[in-house]
Design a protein around this motif. Structure first.
Motif, PDB file in Angstrom:
ATOM      1  N   THR A 118       0.823  -1.202   0.000  1.00  0.00           N
ATOM      2  CA  THR A 118       0.000   0.000   0.000  1.00  0.00           C
ATOM      3  C   THR A 118       0.862   1.259   0.000  1.00  0.00           C
ATOM      4  N   SER A 119       1.905   1.279   0.807  1.00  0.00           N
ATOM      5  CA  SER A 119       2.758   2.467   0.868  1.00  0.00           C
ATOM      6  C   SER A 119       3.534   2.661  -0.440  1.00  0.00           C
ATOM      7  N   LEU A 120       4.005   1.578  -1.044  1.00  0.00           N
ATOM      8  CA  LEU A 120       4.697   1.699  -2.329  1.00  0.00           C
ATOM      9  C   LEU A 120       3.764   2.182  -3.428  1.00  0.00           C
ATOM     10  N   THR A 121       2.543   1.708  -3.412  1.00  0.00           N
ATOM     11  CA  THR A 121       1.555   2.174  -4.392  1.00  0.00           C
ATOM     12  C   THR A 121       1.262   3.653  -4.193  1.00  0.00           C
ATOM     13  N   PHE A 122       1.136   4.089  -2.957  1.00  0.00           N
ATOM     14  CA  PHE A 122       0.870   5.489  -2.654  1.00  0.00           C
ATOM     15  C   PHE A 122       2.026   6.373  -3.112  1.00  0.00           C
ATOM     16  N   ILE A 123       3.248   5.958  -2.852  1.00  0.00           N
ATOM     17  CA  ILE A 123       4.426   6.737  -3.255  1.00  0.00           C
ATOM     18  C   ILE A 123       4.534   6.792  -4.769  1.00  0.00           C
ATOM     19  N   LEU A 124       4.266   5.690  -5.441  1.00  0.00           N
ATOM     20  CA  LEU A 124       4.308   5.655  -6.890  1.00  0.00           C
ATOM     21  C   LEU A 124       3.243   6.566  -7.489  1.00  0.00           C
ATOM     22  N   ALA A 125       2.071   6.594  -6.883  1.00  0.00           N
ATOM     23  CA  ALA A 125       1.001   7.466  -7.374  1.00  0.00           C
ATOM     24  C   ALA A 125       1.369   8.931  -7.211  1.00  0.00           C
ATOM     25  N   LEU A 126       2.053   9.271  -6.135  1.00  0.00           N
ATOM     26  CA  LEU A 126       2.442  10.665  -5.918  1.00  0.00           C
ATOM     27  C   LEU A 126       3.553  11.122  -6.866  1.00  0.00           C
ATOM     28  N   THR A 127       4.347  10.201  -7.362  1.00  0.00           N
ATOM     29  CA  THR A 127       5.431  10.611  -8.262  1.00  0.00           C
ATOM     30  C   THR A 127       4.911  11.028  -9.623  1.00  0.00           C
ATOM     31  N   PHE A 128       3.756  10.546 -10.029  1.00  0.00           N
ATOM     32  CA  PHE A 128       3.223  10.891 -11.335  1.00  0.00           C
ATOM     33  C   PHE A 128       2.261  12.073 -11.310  1.00  0.00           C
ATOM     34  N   VAL A 129       1.889  12.582 -10.177  1.00  0.00           N
ATOM     35  CA  VAL A 129       0.953  13.697 -10.085  1.00  0.00           C
ATOM     36  C   VAL A 129       1.536  14.989 -10.643  1.00  0.00           C
ATOM     37  N   PRO A 130       2.765  15.383 -10.331  1.00  0.00           N
ATOM     38  CA  PRO A 130       3.261  16.649 -10.853  1.00  0.00           C
ATOM     39  C   PRO A 130       3.366  16.698 -12.377  1.00  0.00           C
TER      40      PRO A 130
END
Length: 103
Positions: A7-19
């Motif tokens: 879950t934490s890796l998925t969350f971090i990966l999702a945040l890297t593509f937002v900008p």
């Protein structure tokens, strides 16, 4: 523990593509308005027919190349400006799958 890590890796990966998704587009915005598109389309089609009707046997290599480039540019303009909506095969499959799931 594995679930928390996943879950934490998925969350971090999702945040890297937002900008990158929030970045402003650098493309030019088309602002001119054509008064009558049918007149423009007819003029382009008339020129395309003239180019296709030319006798190429009397032309040299450079003239043939120039006319073919002009004809291709006109075709590209007609397809991009007066064409329809194009959907890729993957996009079409995704839409169909989503319709099946939700309906």
């Amino acid at each position: 523990m594995k679930k928390l890590l996943l879950t934490s890796l998925t969350f971090i990966l999702a945040l890297t593509f937002v900008p990158t998704a929030m970045k402003a587009s650098s493309g030019l915005i088309r602002t001119e308005v054509v008064a009558d598109t049918t007149v423009t389309k007819e003029a382009l089609l008339k020129r395309l027919n003239e180019l296709e009707g030319l006798d190429r046997s009397t032309m040299n290599r450079h003239e043939k190349k120039a006319t073919s480039h002009e004809a291709n540019a006109i075709r590209k303009t007609l397809h991009s400006d007066y064409g329809g909506i194009y959907i890729s095969l993957g996009g079409l499959l995704l839409i169909i799958i989503l319709l099946i799931i939700f309906l």
